[in-house]
Design a protein around this motif. Structure first.
Motif, PDB file in Angstrom:
ATOM      1  N   ASP A  81       0.842  -1.195   0.000  1.00 48.57           N
ATOM      2  CA  ASP A  81       0.000   0.000   0.000  1.00 48.57           C
ATOM      3  C   ASP A  81       0.881   1.250   0.000  1.00 48.57           C
ATOM      4  OD1 ASP A  81      -1.794   2.046   0.382  1.00 48.57           O
ATOM      5  OD2 ASP A  81      -2.862   1.086   2.041  1.00 48.57           O
ATOM      6  N   SER A  82       1.262   1.701  -1.196  1.00 51.79           N
ATOM      7  CA  SER A  82       2.249   2.777  -1.306  1.00 51.79           C
ATOM      8  C   SER A  82       1.762   4.081  -0.691  1.00 51.79           C
ATOM      9  CB  SER A  82       2.621   3.002  -2.775  1.00 51.79           C
ATOM     10  OG  SER A  82       1.491   3.404  -3.529  1.00 51.79           O
ATOM     11  N   ARG A  83       0.483   4.362  -0.801  1.00 48.08           N
ATOM     12  CA  ARG A  83      -0.090   5.592  -0.234  1.00 48.08           C
ATOM     13  C   ARG A  83       0.029   5.591   1.285  1.00 48.08           C
ATOM     14  NH1 ARG A  83      -4.852   6.006   2.159  1.00 48.08           N
ATOM     15  NH2 ARG A  83      -5.807   8.049   2.414  1.00 48.08           N
ATOM     16  N   SER A  84      -0.452   4.520   1.897  1.00 51.13           N
ATOM     17  CA  SER A  84      -0.432   4.413   3.349  1.00 51.13           C
ATOM     18  C   SER A  84       0.995   4.415   3.890  1.00 51.13           C
ATOM     19  CB  SER A  84      -1.156   3.128   3.770  1.00 51.13           C
ATOM     20  OG  SER A  84      -1.089   2.965   5.166  1.00 51.13           O
ATOM     21  N   VAL A  85       1.900   3.729   3.205  1.00 52.30           N
ATOM     22  CA  VAL A  85       3.287   3.638   3.651  1.00 52.30           C
ATOM     23  C   VAL A  85       3.964   5.012   3.621  1.00 52.30           C
ATOM     24  CG1 VAL A  85       5.546   2.782   2.924  1.00 52.30           C
ATOM     25  CG2 VAL A  85       3.632   1.205   3.127  1.00 52.30           C
ATOM     26  N   LEU A  86       3.776   5.745   2.523  1.00 52.86           N
ATOM     27  CA  LEU A  86       4.376   7.078   2.430  1.00 52.86           C
ATOM     28  C   LEU A  86       3.842   7.984   3.530  1.00 52.86           C
ATOM     29  CD1 LEU A  86       6.111   9.240   1.044  1.00 52.86           C
ATOM     30  CD2 LEU A  86       4.144   9.698  -0.462  1.00 52.86           C
ATOM     31  N   LEU A  87       2.529   7.977   3.723  1.00 54.93           N
ATOM     32  CA  LEU A  87       1.944   8.843   4.741  1.00 54.93           C
ATOM     33  C   LEU A  87       2.362   8.438   6.150  1.00 54.93           C
ATOM     34  CD1 LEU A  87      -1.605   9.474   3.285  1.00 54.93           C
ATOM     35  CD2 LEU A  87       0.258  11.112   3.531  1.00 54.93           C
ATOM     36  N   PRO A 132      12.292   6.211  -2.580  1.00 52.83           N
ATOM     37  CA  PRO A 132      11.532   5.079  -3.122  1.00 52.83           C
ATOM     38  C   PRO A 132      10.062   5.071  -2.676  1.00 52.83           C
ATOM     39  CG  PRO A 132      13.656   4.328  -2.306  1.00 52.83           C
ATOM     40  CD  PRO A 132      13.484   5.750  -1.842  1.00 52.83           C
ATOM     41  N   LEU A 133       9.793   5.547  -1.460  1.00 53.83           N
ATOM     42  CA  LEU A 133       8.406   5.600  -0.983  1.00 53.83           C
ATOM     43  C   LEU A 133       7.600   6.590  -1.806  1.00 53.83           C
ATOM     44  CD1 LEU A 133       8.969   5.656   2.903  1.00 53.83           C
ATOM     45  CD2 LEU A 133       8.578   3.675   1.424  1.00 53.83           C
ATOM     46  N   LEU A 134       8.187   7.756  -2.065  1.00 54.79           N
ATOM     47  CA  LEU A 134       7.489   8.764  -2.855  1.00 54.79           C
ATOM     48  C   LEU A 134       7.275   8.284  -4.284  1.00 54.79           C
ATOM     49  CD1 LEU A 134       6.388  11.726  -2.926  1.00 54.79           C
ATOM     50  CD2 LEU A 134       8.581  12.321  -3.944  1.00 54.79           C
ATOM     51  N   GLU A 135       8.296   7.681  -4.866  1.00 51.42           N
ATOM     52  CA  GLU A 135       8.174   7.245  -6.262  1.00 51.42           C
ATOM     53  C   GLU A 135       7.129   6.148  -6.424  1.00 51.42           C
ATOM     54  OE1 GLU A 135       9.289   8.943  -8.777  1.00 51.42           O
ATOM     55  OE2 GLU A 135      10.012  10.264  -7.193  1.00 51.42           O
ATOM     56  N   SER A 136       7.040   5.246  -5.453  1.00 49.90           N
ATOM     57  CA  SER A 136       6.011   4.198  -5.503  1.00 49.90           C
ATOM     58  C   SER A 136       4.621   4.811  -5.430  1.00 49.90           C
ATOM     59  CB  SER A 136       6.194   3.207  -4.353  1.00 49.90           C
ATOM     60  OG  SER A 136       7.361   2.459  -4.538  1.00 49.90           O
ATOM     61  N   ALA A 137       4.442   5.772  -4.518  1.00 48.26           N
ATOM     62  CA  ALA A 137       3.137   6.417  -4.378  1.00 48.26           C
ATOM     63  C   ALA A 137       2.803   7.224  -5.631  1.00 48.26           C
ATOM     64  CB  ALA A 137       3.124   7.311  -3.136  1.00 48.26           C
ATOM     65  N   ARG A 138       3.797   7.869  -6.223  1.00 52.64           N
ATOM     66  CA  ARG A 138       3.563   8.624  -7.447  1.00 52.64           C
ATOM     67  C   ARG A 138       3.171   7.685  -8.592  1.00 52.64           C
ATOM     68  NH1 ARG A 138       5.684  13.320  -8.012  1.00 52.64           N
ATOM     69  NH2 ARG A 138       7.704  12.819  -7.093  1.00 52.64           N
TER      70      ARG A 138
END
Length: 198
Positions: A81-87, A132-138
């Motif tokens: 869950d890239s959104r949840s992880v970044l946040l 990497p977290l930002l790029e996954s969410a993007r």
């Protein structure tokens, strides 16, 4: 990398850093270098030899917390869950900045005694670990094009500094972070699951 400093220089550095940690914890980014020198029993020149700017001192004091945040980002990288992880990670950066006095100033590009030649290594560590977290969410469509991690860290620093004297700094910082999240999200009819709060 081996430490080639003389033994007495290493002892002085460790002593000054220990005293500085206590001073920054008590007084934040405004901790007095002269008071640190007096408490450590060394001259001001010795403190400045190890820490030529206040920014250098704040970075050294904050380094373990920064390394912890970087390790956390690496642990979260690759989670589905890239959104949840970044946040989750960005909220942890906010929480650290609000509770660890001096950390927001250490992350500030234009910090006290700012020297443009002096590299802000704390910020660099976070940007590298969190990229990497930002790029996954993007890639998953949860972050608007053009939003960078440096933008988000700068906003977090601003939030932490602005809420430092609020009656409820953590609560106010969290509220303001929600506003940042909404602004960093894509807009449009199909972006209902954008990077809103977790």
């Amino acid at each position: 990398m081996p430490d080639h400093r003389r033994a007495d220089a290493r002892r002085n550095y460790a002593l000054i850093l220990a005293v500085a940690e206590e001073e920054v914890s008590a007084r934040g980014a405004d901790a007095s270098l002269e008071q640190i020198a007096r408490t450590a029993g060394v001259g001001s020149a010795t403190v400045r030899r190890h820490f030529p700017t206040r920014q250098a001192l704040l970075e050294a004091v904050s380094r373990q917390r920064i390394d912890d945040l970087a390790d956390r980002a690496r642990d979260l990288t690759g989670t589905a869950d890239s959104r949840s992880v970044l946040l989750t990670w960005l909220r942890e950066v906010v929480a650290y900045c609000v509770t660890a006095r001096g950390l927001a100033a250490a992350l500030s590009y234009g910090g006290l005694d700012h020297d443009p030649v002096y590299e802000n290594s704390c910020t660099g560590v976070l940007l590298e670990a969190g990229a990497p977290l930002l790029e996954s969410a993007r890639a998953d469509g949860f972050v608007a094009p053009g939003v960078t991690l440096a933008d988000l860290i700068t906003l977090i620093v601003g939030i932490a500094l602005a809420t430092a004297h609020h009656p409820d700094p953590a609560g106010e910082a969290d509220r303001l972070f929600d506003l940042v999240v909404a602004g960093a999200s894509p807009t449009g009819p199909d972006e209902g699951q954008s990077i809103r709060s977790v």
